[in-house]
Design a protein around this motif. Structure first.
Motif, PDB file in Angstrom:
ATOM      1  N   GLU A   1       0.825  -1.214   0.000  1.00 24.85           N
ATOM      2  CA  GLU A   1       0.000   0.000   0.000  1.00 24.85           C
ATOM      3  C   GLU A   1       0.858   1.263   0.000  1.00 24.85           C
ATOM      4  O   GLU A   1       0.517   2.262  -0.621  1.00 24.85           O
ATOM      5  CB  GLU A   1      -0.927   0.003   1.226  1.00 24.85           C
TER       6      GLU A   1
ATOM      7  N   ALA B   1       2.360   1.642  -3.495  1.00 30.21           N
ATOM      8  CA  ALA B   1       1.333   2.103  -4.440  1.00 30.21           C
ATOM      9  C   ALA B   1       1.060   3.582  -4.257  1.00 30.21           C
ATOM     10  O   ALA B   1       0.845   4.305  -5.232  1.00 30.21           O
ATOM     11  CB  ALA B   1       0.055   1.290  -4.241  1.00 30.21           C
ATOM     12  N   ARG B   2       1.067   4.043  -3.025  1.00 29.59           N
ATOM     13  CA  ARG B   2       0.826   5.455  -2.769  1.00 29.59           C
ATOM     14  C   ARG B   2       1.928   6.323  -3.378  1.00 29.59           C
ATOM     15  O   ARG B   2       1.679   7.377  -3.940  1.00 29.59           O
ATOM     16  CB  ARG B   2       0.753   5.718  -1.257  1.00 29.59           C
TER      17      ARG B   2
ATOM     18  N   ALA C   1       1.482   6.516  -7.151  1.00 27.05           N
ATOM     19  CA  ALA C   1       0.368   7.398  -7.486  1.00 27.05           C
ATOM     20  C   ALA C   1       0.750   8.850  -7.327  1.00 27.05           C
ATOM     21  O   ALA C   1       0.274   9.728  -8.029  1.00 27.05           O
ATOM     22  CB  ALA C   1      -0.828   7.054  -6.603  1.00 27.05           C
TER      23      ALA C   1
END
Length: 314
Positions: free
Chosen positions: A307, A310-311, A314
């Motif tokens: 997570e 992924a952050r 992004a």
């Protein structure tokens, strides 16, 4: 003391007054770095609001040095969350962060999860039980990170009065942490408050560190940072006097056991024979044993969490 440590003390120990806030603001604008302040909190209704108010008034609205103030509530039964939010903090509950990994009790757990809900290039941790709080606790320790690219982690140093007596606080530091560091990691012997809860670091360092979930987090972080970035990347800043709630002897014993366990793992990464601590309380039939589990879990570096990766993408 090692000659290396003596040199470090001269080169990497400062006072908060050495870097005026306006100078820090200029450095922040020049480098484009952002600053997050995190307060881990559990039943700190009496103090958390004042701390948030001082930071917001002086370092957000006054001199815009801090970009966000985040209080991570680890399950308070009082009005900690309401008081913190009313004072101007963004409040996040521990269990709402990374819910696929069930949370365990402990300060280190909260600090580790806070990396997922903050965005600052520099993350500053401040305990939520401080009284007579000064904004120097924040500006002092983020200052070297804003002005010196070679510094990666900064600890606050301060006097810790106990029952009105100067210098008597920090009992676990003097009886457990300082002997451990001097004997096994003598390069870290120059830290005045190695277990202090006020410190700041670059996110690029924090995201690579494992986090002991409990009271061993501060010692573990220092030792691991030493191995990752070296002594010259670590520093300390004098911010005056720290006034806070002191714990009783039994609680300090449990804290010391967790710190010893953290050191033991880093010394050998070997098998823990008995991760428990037995203490004694007088009952109706004499002294009765009470056994407490010692923290035996660590969270991996945040870069290993999908997570978080992924952050960043992004």
């Amino acid at each position: 003391m090692l000659e290396e440590v003596e040199r470090w003390l001269n080169a990497r120990s400062w006072s908060a007054a050495d870097r005026p806030v306006q100078h820090l603001l200029s450095a922040k604008h020049a480098t484009g770095q952002s600053v997050s302040v995190v307060l881990p909190a559990l039943d700190e209704e009496a103090t958390v609001g004042d701390i948030v108010s001082v930071i917001r008034r002086e370092l957000v609205l006054g001199v815009p040095l801090v970009d966000e103030i985040v209080v991570v509530d680890s399950g308070s039964s009082d009005r900690t969350s309401e008081v913190a939010a009313a004072a101007g903090a963004r409040v996040v509950h521990r269990d709402a962060i990374l819910p696929r990994i069930p949370a365990v009790p402990g300060k280190g757990e909260v600090l580790w999860r806070s990396l997922l809900v903050t965005g600052g290039d520099i993350v500053c941790f401040v305990d939520a039980d401080l009284r007579e709080f000064s904004a120097d606790f924040v500006s002092g320790i983020v200052g070297p990170l804003l002005t010196d690219p070679d510094v990666h982690l900064v600890k606050a140093m301060y006097d810790r009065p106990l029952a009105g007596a100067a210098g008597q606080g920090g009992r676990v530091t003097e009886l457990m942490a300082r002997p451990l560091l001097n004997m096994h990691w003598p390069q870290l012997a120059g830290f005045v408050q190695p277990l202090g809860g006020e410190y700041a670091a670059r996110r690029s360092l924090l995201e690579r560190l494992p986090f002991p979930v409990g009271y061993g987090v501060e010692l573990g972080m220092l030792v691991d940072a030493l191995h990752l970035v070296g002594l010259d990347a670590l520093a300390q800043v004098d911010v005056g006097v720290r006034v806070h709630r002191h714990q009783d002897g039994r609680a300090l014993g449990r804290m010391a056991a967790a710190i010893y366990r953290t050191a033991q793992l880093r010394l050998a990464r070997g098998h823990l024979v008995r991760p428990a601590l037995t203490q004694f309380e007088r009952g109706v039939d004499g002294f009765e044993p009470r056994t407490y589990a010692v923290d035996t879990e660590e969270r991996p570096p945040m870069t290993e969490i999908a997570e978080y990766a992924a952050r960043r993408v992004a």
